[in-house]
Design a protein around this motif. Structure first.
Motif, PDB file in Angstrom:
ATOM      1  N   ARG A 547     -10.586   0.457 -23.150  1.00 45.49           N
ATOM      2  CA  ARG A 547      -8.541   0.834 -23.224  1.00 45.49           C
ATOM      3  C   ARG A 547      -8.171   0.034 -24.128  1.00 45.49           C
ATOM      4  O   ARG A 547      -7.645   0.457 -25.314  1.00 45.49           O
ATOM      5  CB  ARG A 547      -7.856   1.684 -21.703  1.00 45.49           C
ATOM      6  CG  ARG A 547      -6.676   1.865 -21.991  1.00 45.49           C
ATOM      7  CD  ARG A 547      -6.088   2.099 -20.562  1.00 45.49           C
ATOM      8  NE  ARG A 547      -5.742   1.063 -19.803  1.00 45.49           N
ATOM      9  CZ  ARG A 547      -4.905   1.045 -19.305  1.00 45.49           C
ATOM     10  NH1 ARG A 547      -4.086   2.407 -19.011  1.00 45.49           N
ATOM     11  NH2 ARG A 547      -4.697   0.574 -18.164  1.00 45.49           N
ATOM     12  N   ARG A 550      -9.656  -0.314 -27.851  1.00 45.62           N
ATOM     13  CA  ARG A 550      -8.662   1.345 -28.495  1.00 45.62           C
ATOM     14  C   ARG A 550      -7.444   1.110 -28.705  1.00 45.62           C
ATOM     15  O   ARG A 550      -6.675   1.364 -29.854  1.00 45.62           O
ATOM     16  CB  ARG A 550      -8.703   2.711 -27.295  1.00 45.62           C
ATOM     17  CG  ARG A 550      -7.259   3.682 -28.044  1.00 45.62           C
ATOM     18  CD  ARG A 550      -7.579   5.403 -27.468  1.00 45.62           C
ATOM     19  NE  ARG A 550      -6.618   5.741 -27.699  1.00 45.62           N
ATOM     20  CZ  ARG A 550      -6.802   6.708 -28.776  1.00 45.62           C
ATOM     21  NH1 ARG A 550      -7.449   6.727 -29.655  1.00 45.62           N
ATOM     22  NH2 ARG A 550      -5.296   7.471 -29.477  1.00 45.62           N
ATOM     23  N   HIS A 551      -6.430   0.399 -27.918  1.00 45.85           N
ATOM     24  CA  HIS A 551      -4.969   0.117 -28.345  1.00 45.85           C
ATOM     25  C   HIS A 551      -5.204  -1.084 -28.919  1.00 45.85           C
ATOM     26  O   HIS A 551      -3.897  -1.569 -29.944  1.00 45.85           O
ATOM     27  CB  HIS A 551      -4.145  -0.348 -26.684  1.00 45.85           C
ATOM     28  CG  HIS A 551      -4.131   1.307 -26.442  1.00 45.85           C
ATOM     29  ND1 HIS A 551      -3.157   1.753 -26.856  1.00 45.85           N
ATOM     30  CD2 HIS A 551      -4.893   1.352 -25.078  1.00 45.85           C
ATOM     31  CE1 HIS A 551      -2.995   3.149 -25.976  1.00 45.85           C
ATOM     32  NE2 HIS A 551      -4.078   3.107 -25.197  1.00 45.85           N
ATOM     33  N   CYS A 554      -7.910  -0.018 -33.422  1.00 41.67           N
ATOM     34  CA  CYS A 554      -8.322   0.612 -33.451  1.00 41.67           C
ATOM     35  C   CYS A 554      -7.387   1.852 -34.312  1.00 41.67           C
ATOM     36  O   CYS A 554      -6.736   2.729 -34.245  1.00 41.67           O
ATOM     37  CB  CYS A 554      -8.213   2.328 -32.081  1.00 41.67           C
ATOM     38  SG  CYS A 554     -10.360   2.409 -32.013  1.00 41.67           S
ATOM     39  N   LEU A 670      -0.473   3.906 -30.362  1.00 40.62           N
ATOM     40  CA  LEU A 670      -1.279   2.314 -29.651  1.00 40.62           C
ATOM     41  C   LEU A 670      -0.010   1.429 -29.164  1.00 40.62           C
ATOM     42  O   LEU A 670       0.766   1.225 -29.597  1.00 40.62           O
ATOM     43  CB  LEU A 670      -2.475   1.997 -30.659  1.00 40.62           C
ATOM     44  CG  LEU A 670      -3.657   3.015 -31.011  1.00 40.62           C
ATOM     45  CD1 LEU A 670      -4.228   2.406 -32.030  1.00 40.62           C
ATOM     46  CD2 LEU A 670      -4.155   3.448 -29.818  1.00 40.62           C
ATOM     47  N   SER A 699     -11.293   4.156 -37.935  1.00 37.25           N
ATOM     48  CA  SER A 699     -10.922   4.430 -36.395  1.00 37.25           C
ATOM     49  C   SER A 699     -11.781   5.181 -35.511  1.00 37.25           C
ATOM     50  O   SER A 699     -11.240   4.699 -34.077  1.00 37.25           O
ATOM     51  CB  SER A 699      -9.279   5.695 -37.199  1.00 37.25           C
ATOM     52  OG  SER A 699      -9.469   6.649 -37.125  1.00 37.25           O
ATOM     53  N   LEU A 702     -14.214   3.606 -31.820  1.00 37.35           N
ATOM     54  CA  LEU A 702     -14.855   3.513 -30.505  1.00 37.35           C
ATOM     55  C   LEU A 702     -16.035   4.077 -30.188  1.00 37.35           C
ATOM     56  O   LEU A 702     -16.567   3.762 -28.885  1.00 37.35           O
ATOM     57  CB  LEU A 702     -13.111   3.496 -29.556  1.00 37.35           C
ATOM     58  CG  LEU A 702     -13.602   3.654 -28.090  1.00 37.35           C
ATOM     59  CD1 LEU A 702     -14.139   2.158 -27.048  1.00 37.35           C
ATOM     60  CD2 LEU A 702     -12.194   3.819 -27.874  1.00 37.35           C
ATOM     61  N   GLU A 703     -15.499   4.804 -30.399  1.00 39.52           N
ATOM     62  CA  GLU A 703     -16.603   5.889 -30.459  1.00 39.52           C
ATOM     63  C   GLU A 703     -17.893   5.869 -30.646  1.00 39.52           C
ATOM     64  O   GLU A 703     -19.014   6.028 -30.052  1.00 39.52           O
ATOM     65  CB  GLU A 703     -15.215   7.236 -31.514  1.00 39.52           C
ATOM     66  CG  GLU A 703     -15.303   8.910 -30.604  1.00 39.52           C
ATOM     67  CD  GLU A 703     -13.714   7.731 -31.261  1.00 39.52           C
ATOM     68  OE1 GLU A 703     -13.427   6.414 -32.027  1.00 39.52           O
ATOM     69  OE2 GLU A 703     -12.666   7.969 -30.615  1.00 39.52           O
TER      70      GLU A 703
END
Length: 841
Positions: A547, A550-551, A554, A670, A699, A702-703
Motif C-alpha cells: 500500500r 502504491r500511494h 505509482c 492516490l 504505473s 507494483l504489479e
C-alpha cells in the motif's frame, strides 16, 4: 533433577540412578552412579583403546535467598550470571539464568550451564553473580560468590578420578548441593544454592554432545574482538574482522553475539543449518532462506578497560552494517501474541506482563509492532517522547519512552519514516543528478524490493509443511540510507543491498513434519494457533508495504492538490491541530499564504496581536534524466511559518512545538503523506525542507514487484490498497463543516467504521491472493517437472481456487469441519490440503 544436564552431556537416563545421601551442612546429597554392566564395560574399553575420555564440569544454579531488597520499589526480579575463571585469570561468562519475575527474596531457577573442560588438579574458579533486573536503567548487583570448582565436588572428586575404570567408562558423578554466601562490598547479602556435576565422555562423544554447535575457526578472525554498543535488547555484540575475506565479503562481513545471551538461539541456527544441508530441507528451504547467514560459534577474547583479557564465546552471524555508510533498519516483532506462560522458560508473571504490552501496542491492532529503529531520519529523531514532561538529560528514560512510542506506531507510520529521505542523504544538484540516483529514486527501488520480498515471505509461510511456533521472533527491513549509487549500476546495487530477514529465535521452535506427527493433538492445535498469529502479522506487513508503495510511487498521471497541515506535537496525547492550507500542484514561486481552521476562519496568534498565521512554501517541477524510472517529480518546499498560536498552555508555556504534514492527492485517488521535523518551543518555525512527489514512467511497477515474488498473484483491483487516511479537506470539500480540533497521532488507532470495513475487505482479498499464489507456486514447480506449461497450470489453479472460494472466505464442499473452526482455520487447512494433494500427484 540431574537427568537433563546429564542428557545434555550425552548420558542416557538408564546410566543414572539417584540415591539418598547423608546431609552435609543442610541439603541432601544427590549421587548419580554409572552403570557397570559387563557388556557396557567391554564397549567402553574398546572406545578407550581408540581415544582417551574427556571430563567436563556441568554447573547447576538452583536458587538463591536474599537478605534485603535491592529494588527502589516493588518486588525484585532476580537472575544469576555464571563466569568461569581459569588459572591464568581469564574470565568467561558461560551462562545466565532466566529472570524470575517477582520472585523477590527467593528466586528459583534450576538452571544448567554448558559443560566446561575439567581436570582433577584444575584450580579453575567459578563465580556466581545475582543481579536484580530493572526495566529502566542498568541491572542492580546483589552479590557474588566465588569458589574453586573442585571444592564443589567435595569427596566425590576423588572417586571421579580414583581408578582407571572410572577413567574409561563414560558416565556422570554429582557433587553435593552447596549453599554459598553472596557478598557485596563486604556485606553478606544472601546465599545461592548450586551443584556441580562431573561428566566423562569419549572424545568422539564429547564432540557430539558437548560441542554440538558448529565451531568457527579462530584463525579466520582477528583478535582481540571489540565490544559494540547495544542499540536494543540486552545481548552484547562484538565487532569481528576477517583475516582474509573473500572477494564478495568485506572485512566486517560477520558480527558476534555473546553466546551466554543466545544459548536458545544458537540451537535454532544449528538445526536450521542441518536441515538446509538435506535435499529440500523437509519443505522449509523457502522459509529458512530468509534467516541470517550463520557461521558457527567463535571462541575469542577481548581486552577490558582495565587491561584484563576476557574470553568470550560468540555466535557468528551476518553483519547487516557491513558495507553500509548509514544503515537504516526496522526491527519488527511479529505476532498478535508474543508470549506464552510455560513456553521456553517463560513464567506466568512474565507472560502476563508481555500480554499487557501486546494489548497496548500495535501488536493487538495489526499483528506486529516496531521494537527498534536504527538510523532514524531527522524528522523522527526530532519527535522527543518526553517533550511534554519536560525531562531532559536522562538518556535511559528517553530510550524507554522512545521504545514505547515506536511500539505504538502503525505499519503505515513506520514505513513512512522508513522511506523518509528528504533530509538525509543530501539532495543532488542538476549536474550530479545525471550521474547518480536521487534519494527518492533510491527509496523507490528499496520499497519495490521490500514489497517483493515480504510477499515472498508470506507465500513461504504458506508453503511450510507444518505450523511453526515462532514466539517473539522479528522481521528486519534494512537498506543503506547514507550513499547514492551511480545511475548506471545503481538499481542492481540497491536491490542487492536491500535486506529482508527473519531473526531473534530465543523462544522459537523449528518444527518439522517428523516432530509434528509426534506431538499430541493439543500441541498440534497450539502450533497452529501461534502460526496463524505469525502469518497474520506477515500478511499485514506485506500488505502495508504494498500500500505504501502504491500511494507513493505509482502516480503516472498528475498530482492534483497538496494540503499543508500544521500541528503542535504532543508526545503524551493527540497532536493539536493549528491550521491548514490547500493549494493545487503547479509551478509556484516562493509564496506566503494565510492558513485557516477547519471552519474556514483565518488562524491568528495571541488573539490577533501578532497578525494572521502564514505559511511560506514553493512548488517546482524537476525532470529526471532519460532512462530513470521517474518522468520527473514535483518538489514541495516548506520554508517557514509565522505568527502561530500557542498550544502548550497546559505545560504553562507561551510556545508551540509545530511540525507540518504534507498530504498530496492525485487524479486517480492516490494519497501520499510526508512529515517535516518538529521545531521545539517556537511560534515562528524555520523548516527549509523539500519533499518530492514523483511521477513514474510505468504505473505497473507494483504489479511487477508482486509478479516477481510469485507468478501466481492475480491482478489487483484499484480498491485493494485503500489510502491510509483521506485528509479532512478531501472528504469535506472546499467548504468543510465544523469538526474536531485534534489530529491523529502515533498514539491513536481510531478510524471511521466505513473505513474499517473497506480495510478489512481489502485485507481479505490480499490473503486470498496469497493463498492462490502459494498453491500456484507449488503446482508450477511440479507442472514444469512433468512437462506441463506453467501458464496453463497457473491459470487452471487460479480459476479453480476462485470458483471454490465463496463470499465469506470459506471453501464449499472442500473440507469437513469437526472442530468447529472459523473461516480462517478452514481456509488455512484447505490451502494446506490443496498443496499436499498437488504434491501427492
Amino acid at each position: 533433577d540431574l537427568v537433563e544436564p546429564c542428557r545434555a552431556m550425552g548420558c542416557t537416563s538408564s546410566s543414572l540412578s539417584k540415591t539418598a545421601a547423608p546431609k552435609r551442612g543442610g541439603p541432601t546429597l544427590l549421587q548419580a552412579e554409572t552403570s557397570t554392566k559387563q557388556g557396557d564395560s567391554r564397549a567402553e574399553k574398546e572406545r578407550h583403546d581408540q581415544g582417551l575420555l574427556e571430563t567436563f564440569a556441568v554447573l547447576r544454579v538452583i536458587k538463591a535467598g536474599l537478605n534485603r531488597s535491592f529494588d527502589s520499589y516493588g518486588r525484585m526480579d532476580p537472575f544469576a550470571v555464571v563466569a568461569w575463571i581459569t588459572e591464568g585469570g581469564v574470565e568467561t561468562e558461560i551462562s545466565r539464568t532466566r529472570t524470575d519475575w517477582n520472585a523477590h527474596f527467593t528466586p528459583h531457577w534450576d538452571h544448567n550451564c554448558r559443560g566446561q573442560p575439567f581436570a582433577k588438579n584444575s584450580k579453575d574458579l567459578v563465580e556466581f553473580q545475582v543481579m536484580e533486573g530493572n526495566v529502566i536503567g542498568r541491572d542492580t548487583f546483589c552479590g557474588s560468590a566465588r569458589v574453586i570448582v573442585r571444592d564443589l565436588l567435595g569427596e566425590r572428586l576423588s572417586s571421579a578420578f580414583s581408578s582407571q575404570q572410572n577413567a574409561t567408562a563414560a558416565g556422570a558423578i554429582s557433587g553435593p548441593i552447596v549453599d554459598l554466601s553472596l557478598e557485596n562490598a563486604g556485606e553478606v547479602t544472601g546465599t545461592i544454592t548450586v551443584q556441580a556435576l562431573i561428566v566423562s565422555r569419549t572424545q568422539e562423544e564429547a564432540l557430539e554432545f558437548c560441542h554440538k554447535f558448529t565451531k568457527a575457526e579462530p584463525s579466520l578472525f582477528k583478535a582481540p574482538v571489540q565490544r559494540l554498543g547495544v542499540s536494543g535488547g540486552s545481548a552484547p555484540f562484538f565487532r569481528l574482522e576477517l583475516q582474509s575475506p573473500h572477494s564478495e565479503q568485506a572485512v566486517d562481513h560477520f558480527i558476534g553475539k555473546d553466546l551466554s545471551h543466545a544459548e536458545d538461539e544458537v540451537w535454532f541456527y544449528e538445526e536450521a543449518m542441518s536441515l538446509l544441508r538435506t535435499p529440500g530441507a523437509q519443505g522449509l528451504a523457502p522459509l529458512l532462506g530468509f534467516a541470517f547467514e550463520y557461521a558457527g560459534v567463535l571462541r575469542s577474547f577481548e581486552e577490558t578497560s582495565a587491561g584484563e583479557r576476557r574470553e568470550n564465546e560468540l555466535l557468528v552471524m551476518r553483519n547487516l552494517r557491513s558495507g553500509c555508510a548509514q544503515l537504516r533498519m526496522l526491527d519488527i516483532k511479529i505476532g498478535q501474541k508474543t508470549a506464552q506462560a510455560g513456553w521456553q522458560g517463560k513464567s506466568r508473571s512474565a507472560a502476563l506482563r508481555q500480554s499487557l504490552v501486546d494489548g497496548i501496542t500495535n501488536s493487538s491492532c495489526e499483528g506486529f509492532r516496531l521494537e527498534g529503529f536504527d538510523g532514524r531520519p531527522p524528522a523522527l529523531s526530532s519527535m522527543d517522547p518526553l517533550l511534554d514532561l519536560g525531562v531532559t538529560g536522562n538518556a535511559k528514560m528517553a530510550k524507554k519512552a522512545l521504545r514505547v512510542m515506536l511500539q505504538r506506531m502503525t505499519g503505515a507510520e513506520m514505513l513512512n519514516h522508513f522511506l523518509d529521505v528528504h533530509q538525509e542523504p543530501l539532495e543532488l544538484g542538476e549536474d550530479a543528478l545525471q550521474e547518480k540516483l536521487s534519494p527518492t529514486e533510491v527509496t523507490e527501488l528499496v520499497a519495490h524490493e521490500v514489497v517483493g520480498r515480504l510477499t515472498q515471505l508470506a507465500i513461504a509461510c504458506r508453503r511450510s509443511p507444518v505450523p511453526q511456533k515462532w514466539i517473539g521472533s522479528s522481521v528486519g527491513l534494512a537498506f543503506d540510507a547514507g550513499k547514492l549509487p551511480a545511475r548506471a549500476t545503481g538499481e542492481e546495487e540497491i536491490r542487492k543491498t536491500t535486506m529482508v530477514h527473519i531473526f531473534d529465535w530465543g523462544r522459537s521452535e523449528l518444527n518439522t513434519l517428523d516432530k509434528h506427527l509426534k506431538l499430541s493433538e493439543k500441541d498440534q492445535h497450539d502450533r497452529g494457533e501461534f502460526w496463524r498469529y505469525y502469518m497474520g502479522g506477515i500478511d499485514r506487513l506485506a500488505w502495508e508495504a504494498a500500500r505504501a508503495y502504491r500511494h507513493r510511487f505509482c502516480c503516472a498521471s498528475r498530482w492534483s492538490h497538496v494540503n499543508f497541515q500544521i500541528s503542535d506535537f504532543d508526545s503524551m496525547s493527540d497532536n493539536d491541530f493549528i491550521g491548514r492550507l490547500t493549494v493545487p500542484v503547479e509551478e509556484t514561486p516562493e509564496t506566503s499564504a494565510e492558513i485557516i481552521t477547519h471552519t474556514g476562519n483565518h488562524v491568528v496568534g495571541d488573539f490577533g496581536f501578532r497578525g494572521s498565521a502564514k505559511l511560506t512554501y514553493s512548488i517546482t517541477w524537476r525532470p529526471y534524466p532519460k532512462g530513470s524510472r521517474f518522468i520527473g517529480a514535483w518538489r514541495i518546499c516548506v520554508l517557514r511559518a509565522e505568527n502561530l498560536p500557542r498550544q502548550d498552555k497546559l505545560q504553562l508555556r507561551t510556545t508551540s512545538d509545530p511540525f507540518c504534514e504534507i498530504t498530496a492527492m492525485s487524479d486517480d485517488m492516490l494519497c501520499c503523506r510526508q512529515l517535516t521535523s518538529v521545531k521545539v518551543r517556537t511560534l515562528d518555525p524555520e523548516w527549509g525542507e523539500c519533499f518530492e512527489l514523483p511521477v513514474v514512467a510505468d504505473s505497473g511497477n507494483l504489479e511487477s514487484a508482486l509478479q516477481r515474488a510469485s507468478p501466481g498473484l492475480v491482478s489487483l483491483s484499484p480498491g485493494s490498497f485503500p489510502e491510509e487516511r483521506l485528509p479532512r479537506w478531501q472528504k469535506e470539500g472546499p467548504l468543510p463543516g465544523l469538526s474536531a480540533t485534534k489530529s491523529h497521532s502515533r498514539w491513536s488507532f481510531s478510524a471511521e467504521r466505513s473505513e474499517t470495513a473497506e480495510l478489512e475487505k481489502a485485507l481479505e482479498a490480499w490473503k486470498q491472493n496469497l493463498d492462490s499464489a502459494s498453491a500456484t507456486f507449488v503446482a508450477c514447480e511440479l507442472g514444469s517437472g512433468a512437462g506441463v506449461a506453467a501458464d496453463d497450470v497457473q491459470i487452471g489453479l487460479q480459476e479453480e481456487f476462485q470458483a471454490q472460494v465463496c463470499e465469506g472466505g470459506e471453501l464449499r464442499d472442500r473440507c469437513w469441519n469437526p472442530d468447529g473452526l472459523g473461516s480462517d482455520d478452514i481456509q488455512s487447512k484447505a490451502n494446506m490440503w490443496e498443496i499436499q494433494e498437488v504434491r501427492s500427484c
